[in-house]
Design an enzyme around this catalytic site. Structure first.
Site, PDB file in Angstrom:
ATOM      1  N   TYR A 118      -8.474 -10.344   3.275  1.00 33.61           N
ATOM      2  CA  TYR A 118      -9.669  -9.642   3.785  1.00 33.61           C
ATOM      3  C   TYR A 118     -10.619  -9.171   2.696  1.00 33.61           C
ATOM      4  O   TYR A 118     -11.743  -8.780   2.969  1.00 33.61           O
ATOM      5  CB  TYR A 118      -9.283  -8.451   4.684  1.00 33.61           C
ATOM      6  CG  TYR A 118      -8.511  -7.342   4.009  1.00 33.61           C
ATOM      7  CD1 TYR A 118      -9.102  -6.492   3.085  1.00 33.61           C
ATOM      8  CD2 TYR A 118      -7.163  -7.156   4.298  1.00 33.61           C
ATOM      9  CE1 TYR A 118      -8.371  -5.494   2.464  1.00 33.61           C
ATOM     10  CE2 TYR A 118      -6.427  -6.150   3.690  1.00 33.61           C
ATOM     11  CZ  TYR A 118      -7.042  -5.322   2.772  1.00 33.61           C
ATOM     12  OH  TYR A 118      -6.325  -4.346   2.154  1.00 33.61           O
ATOM     13  N   GLU A 119     -10.159  -9.212   1.434  1.00 34.06           N
ATOM     14  CA  GLU A 119     -11.058  -8.840   0.333  1.00 34.06           C
ATOM     15  C   GLU A 119     -12.028  -9.974   0.009  1.00 34.06           C
ATOM     16  O   GLU A 119     -12.931  -9.802  -0.804  1.00 34.06           O
ATOM     17  CB  GLU A 119     -10.246  -8.479  -0.914  1.00 34.06           C
ATOM     18  CG  GLU A 119      -9.439  -7.211  -0.755  1.00 34.06           C
ATOM     19  CD  GLU A 119      -8.490  -6.976  -1.918  1.00 34.06           C
ATOM     20  OE1 GLU A 119      -8.925  -6.388  -2.919  1.00 34.06           O
ATOM     21  OE2 GLU A 119      -7.333  -7.392  -1.833  1.00 34.06           O
ATOM     22  N   HIS A 148      -7.258   4.407   6.956  1.00 40.99           N
ATOM     23  CA  HIS A 148      -6.490   3.959   5.786  1.00 40.99           C
ATOM     24  C   HIS A 148      -5.760   5.153   5.161  1.00 40.99           C
ATOM     25  O   HIS A 148      -4.631   5.019   4.670  1.00 40.99           O
ATOM     26  CB  HIS A 148      -7.432   3.300   4.773  1.00 40.99           C
ATOM     27  CG  HIS A 148      -6.732   2.711   3.585  1.00 40.99           C
ATOM     28  ND1 HIS A 148      -5.764   1.731   3.689  1.00 40.99           N
ATOM     29  CD2 HIS A 148      -6.843   2.970   2.263  1.00 40.99           C
ATOM     30  CE1 HIS A 148      -5.319   1.410   2.486  1.00 40.99           C
ATOM     31  NE2 HIS A 148      -5.948   2.155   1.597  1.00 40.99           N
ATOM     32  N   HIS A 196      -4.036   0.726  -4.491  1.00 38.94           N
ATOM     33  CA  HIS A 196      -3.402  -0.356  -5.230  1.00 38.94           C
ATOM     34  C   HIS A 196      -3.857  -0.295  -6.680  1.00 38.94           C
ATOM     35  O   HIS A 196      -5.039  -0.175  -6.952  1.00 38.94           O
ATOM     36  CB  HIS A 196      -3.828  -1.721  -4.682  1.00 38.94           C
ATOM     37  CG  HIS A 196      -3.382  -1.978  -3.289  1.00 38.94           C
ATOM     38  ND1 HIS A 196      -2.211  -2.628  -3.005  1.00 38.94           N
ATOM     39  CD2 HIS A 196      -3.940  -1.671  -2.105  1.00 38.94           C
ATOM     40  CE1 HIS A 196      -2.078  -2.703  -1.689  1.00 38.94           C
ATOM     41  NE2 HIS A 196      -3.115  -2.130  -1.128  1.00 38.94           N
ATOM     42  N   MET A 213      -1.644  -6.900   7.391  1.00 39.84           N
ATOM     43  CA  MET A 213      -2.673  -7.829   6.902  1.00 39.84           C
ATOM     44  C   MET A 213      -2.249  -8.525   5.606  1.00 39.84           C
ATOM     45  O   MET A 213      -3.088  -8.913   4.807  1.00 39.84           O
ATOM     46  CB  MET A 213      -3.971  -7.063   6.642  1.00 39.84           C
ATOM     47  CG  MET A 213      -4.458  -6.231   7.810  1.00 39.84           C
ATOM     48  SD  MET A 213      -5.859  -5.206   7.322  1.00 39.84           S
ATOM     49  CE  MET A 213      -5.961  -4.101   8.734  1.00 39.84           C
ATOM     50  N   SER A 214      -0.943  -8.637   5.404  1.00 45.12           N
ATOM     51  CA  SER A 214      -0.497  -9.245   4.136  1.00 45.12           C
ATOM     52  C   SER A 214       0.807  -9.989   4.357  1.00 45.12           C
ATOM     53  O   SER A 214       1.139 -10.363   5.472  1.00 45.12           O
ATOM     54  CB  SER A 214      -0.295  -8.148   3.086  1.00 45.12           C
ATOM     55  OG  SER A 214       0.796  -7.318   3.452  1.00 45.12           O
ATOM     56  N   HIS A 254      -5.622  -9.225  -1.124  1.00 42.80           N
ATOM     57  CA  HIS A 254      -5.592  -9.542   0.301  1.00 42.80           C
ATOM     58  C   HIS A 254      -6.663 -10.567   0.664  1.00 42.80           C
ATOM     59  O   HIS A 254      -7.712 -10.639   0.027  1.00 42.80           O
ATOM     60  CB  HIS A 254      -5.835  -8.277   1.133  1.00 42.80           C
ATOM     61  CG  HIS A 254      -4.788  -7.228   0.962  1.00 42.80           C
ATOM     62  ND1 HIS A 254      -4.829  -6.306  -0.051  1.00 42.80           N
ATOM     63  CD2 HIS A 254      -3.666  -6.968   1.686  1.00 42.80           C
ATOM     64  CE1 HIS A 254      -3.767  -5.515   0.050  1.00 42.80           C
ATOM     65  NE2 HIS A 254      -3.052  -5.885   1.092  1.00 42.80           N
ATOM     66  N   ASN A 268       2.037   3.830  10.965  1.00 47.36           N
ATOM     67  CA  ASN A 268       1.285   4.360  12.112  1.00 47.36           C
ATOM     68  C   ASN A 268       1.705   3.625  13.369  1.00 47.36           C
ATOM     69  O   ASN A 268       2.200   2.509  13.298  1.00 47.36           O
ATOM     70  CB  ASN A 268      -0.221   4.136  11.890  1.00 47.36           C
ATOM     71  CG  ASN A 268      -0.538   2.668  11.622  1.00 47.36           C
ATOM     72  OD1 ASN A 268      -0.342   2.166  10.515  1.00 47.36           O
ATOM     73  ND2 ASN A 268      -1.008   1.981  12.633  1.00 47.36           N
ATOM     74  N   ALA A 295       2.762  -2.055   4.100  1.00 42.98           N
ATOM     75  CA  ALA A 295       2.568  -0.997   5.092  1.00 42.98           C
ATOM     76  C   ALA A 295       2.159  -1.711   6.373  1.00 42.98           C
ATOM     77  O   ALA A 295       1.376  -2.660   6.331  1.00 42.98           O
ATOM     78  CB  ALA A 295       1.454  -0.065   4.636  1.00 42.98           C
ATOM     79  N   SER A 326       0.823  -1.215   0.000  1.00 45.69           N
ATOM     80  CA  SER A 326       0.000   0.000   0.000  1.00 45.69           C
ATOM     81  C   SER A 326       0.852   1.258   0.000  1.00 45.69           C
ATOM     82  O   SER A 326       1.713   1.431   0.867  1.00 45.69           O
ATOM     83  CB  SER A 326      -0.857   0.071   1.270  1.00 45.69           C
ATOM     84  OG  SER A 326      -1.728  -1.005   1.317  1.00 45.69           O
TER      85      SER A 326
HETATM   86  N1  HPA Z   1      -2.669  -2.776  11.594  1.00 46.03           N
HETATM   87  C1  HPA Z   1      -2.839  -3.678  10.617  1.00 46.03           C
HETATM   88  N2  HPA Z   1      -2.481  -3.459   9.360  1.00 46.03           N
HETATM   89  C2  HPA Z   1      -1.922  -2.280   9.064  1.00 46.03           C
HETATM   90  C3  HPA Z   1      -1.715  -1.295  10.026  1.00 46.03           C
HETATM   91  C4  HPA Z   1      -2.117  -1.558  11.366  1.00 46.03           C
HETATM   92  O1  HPA Z   1      -1.970  -0.726  12.289  1.00 46.03           O
HETATM   93  N3  HPA Z   1      -1.125  -0.240   9.411  1.00 46.03           N
HETATM   94  C5  HPA Z   1      -0.977  -0.586   8.098  1.00 46.03           C
HETATM   95  N4  HPA Z   1      -1.458  -1.817   7.882  1.00 46.03           N
END
Ligand code: HPA
Length: 266
Positions: free
Chosen positions: A79-80, A241, A55, A205-206, A77, A229, A107, A25
Site C-alpha cells: 500500500y506504500e 493506526h 516501523h 495488509m502484509s 508494504h 483490534n 498486526a 507494526s
Molecule cells: N485490517 C487490516 N489491517 C490491519 C487491521 C485491520 O483491522 N489491524 C491491523 N492491521
C-alpha cells in the site's frame, strides 16, 4: 542480489543467519534489545525504504541463545506504492544469506469473534486477496519453480512447536487463517462479514507476499499475528493506526517471550 548480499556480508563481518524474522507494526522492540549489527534499509543496495509510522526500517543481526538471527525491523508494504517484487526482495536476500526458517509477524484485525485485542494468533493458512501475486513475471529457476505448491506454507512442525512454547510460557495462543488485503483503507463491516463467511480469522495488509515468496524459495515458514483490534465488525466503531500500535504494545512482552522461546527451541 550479489551487490546486496556482498554489502551485507561486508557490513556484518560475514554473519550467516539461519533464522529470519520480519517484525510487524509495533513489534519491533525485539530488534532493539538484541542487536549486534544494524543496517538501515536506506543504505542497502536495492532495498526500498520503509515509510509507515511505527516501523524503523533497518536490518538487524543478532546472536540469540547461540542462534544466528536476521530481523527486519519494519517492513515495506504494497500500500506504500512499492511493487510486489520490491516488498518481497528482502525474503530472497535472507534466503541467499543462508536463512532456513522464516518467522513472519504482523498486526492484524480480528475477524473471528472469539479473538480480542492483544491476543496472539498462529497463522495456519492464508487467503491472498491482494489482487496480485509476487511471483508474477519471469521465473528465476535458481530460486524456485514456476508453479509452486502451496499445500503447507506454514509448516505444521513449527505450528506445533509454537503451541508448545506458548503453553510452557502460559500464553493462551489462538490459531487461524490470515486474510490479506492490499490496504491502506481498513475494512468495511460488509467486507469483514464477507471475510468471516469465506474463512478468514484475522485480516491484515502484509505477510502473504513474503509467505508466498518464502515458500517458493524453500524456506520453512511460521506466521504469528498480533491481534490489535476487532476489525470494523460493528457499524460505528472507529479504527485508527494509533489503536493498532497501542494494542501491539500491550502484547509485546508475551510476543517477545514467545519468539525467544521459539528461537531457543528451533
Ligand atoms: N485490517 C487490516 N489491517 C490491519 C487491521 C485491520 O483491522 N489491524 C491491523 N492491521
Amino acid at each position: 542480489m550479489k551487490k546486496t548480499v556482498d554489502f551485507i556480508k561486508e557490513k556484518t563481518n560475514n554473519f550467516q543467519p539461519e533464522i529470519g524474522i520480519i517484525l510487524g507494526s509495533g513489534l519491533g522492540e525485539l530488534a532493539d534489545e538484541y542487536c549486534d549489527y544494524a543496517i538501515p534499509y536506506t543504505e542497502i543496495p536495492n532495498f526500498v525504504k520503509s515509510t509507515v509510522q511505527g516501523h524503523k526500517g533497518r536490518l538487524v543481526f543478532a546472536d540469540i541463545s547461540g542462534k544466528k538471527i536476521v530481523m527486519m525491523q519494519g517492513r515495506n508494504h504494497f500500500y506504500e506504492g512499492h511493487t510486489m517484487e520490491e516488498i518481497t526482495y528482502p525474503v530472497k536476500v535472507m534466503k541467499t544469506l543462508g536463512v532456513k526458517t522464516l518467522i513472519l509477524t504482523n498486526a492484524a484485525g480480528a475477524v473471528n469473534e472469539s479473538f480480542k485485542p492483544a491476543d496472539l494468533m498462529i497463522i495456519k493458512d492464508h487467503i491472498n486477496f491482494m489482487g496480485t501475486n509476487p511471483l508474477i513475471g519471469k521465473n528465476d529457476d535458481t530460486l524456485g519453480e514456476r508453479f509452486p505448491d502451496m499445500s503447507e506454507i506454514y509448516k505444521k512442525n513449527l505450528i506445533e512447536l509454537s503451541k508448545k512454547c506458548a503453553k510452557d510460557l502460559c500464553i493462551d495462543i489462538k490459531e487461524g487463517v490470515y486474510w490479506a488485503n492490499s490496504g491502506p483503507s481498513y475494512e468495511t463491516p460488509a467486507e469483514i462479514n464477507m471475510i468471516r463467511i469465506l474463512g478468514g480469522d484475522a485480516v491484515g495488509m502484509s505477510t502473504v507476499p513474503e509467505a508466498i515468496v518464502g515458500n517458493y524459495c524453500g524456506l520453512n515458514i511460521l506466521g504469528i499475528s498480533c491481534i490489535t483490534n476487532a476489525a470494523s465488525c460493528t457499524e460505528g466503531s472507529k479504527l485508527s493506526h494509533e489503536e493498532v500500535i497501542e494494542a501491539a504494545a500491550k502484547a509485546k512482552t508475551k510476543f517477545k517471550a514467545l519468539i525467544i522461546k521459539l528461537i531457543q527451541s528451533l
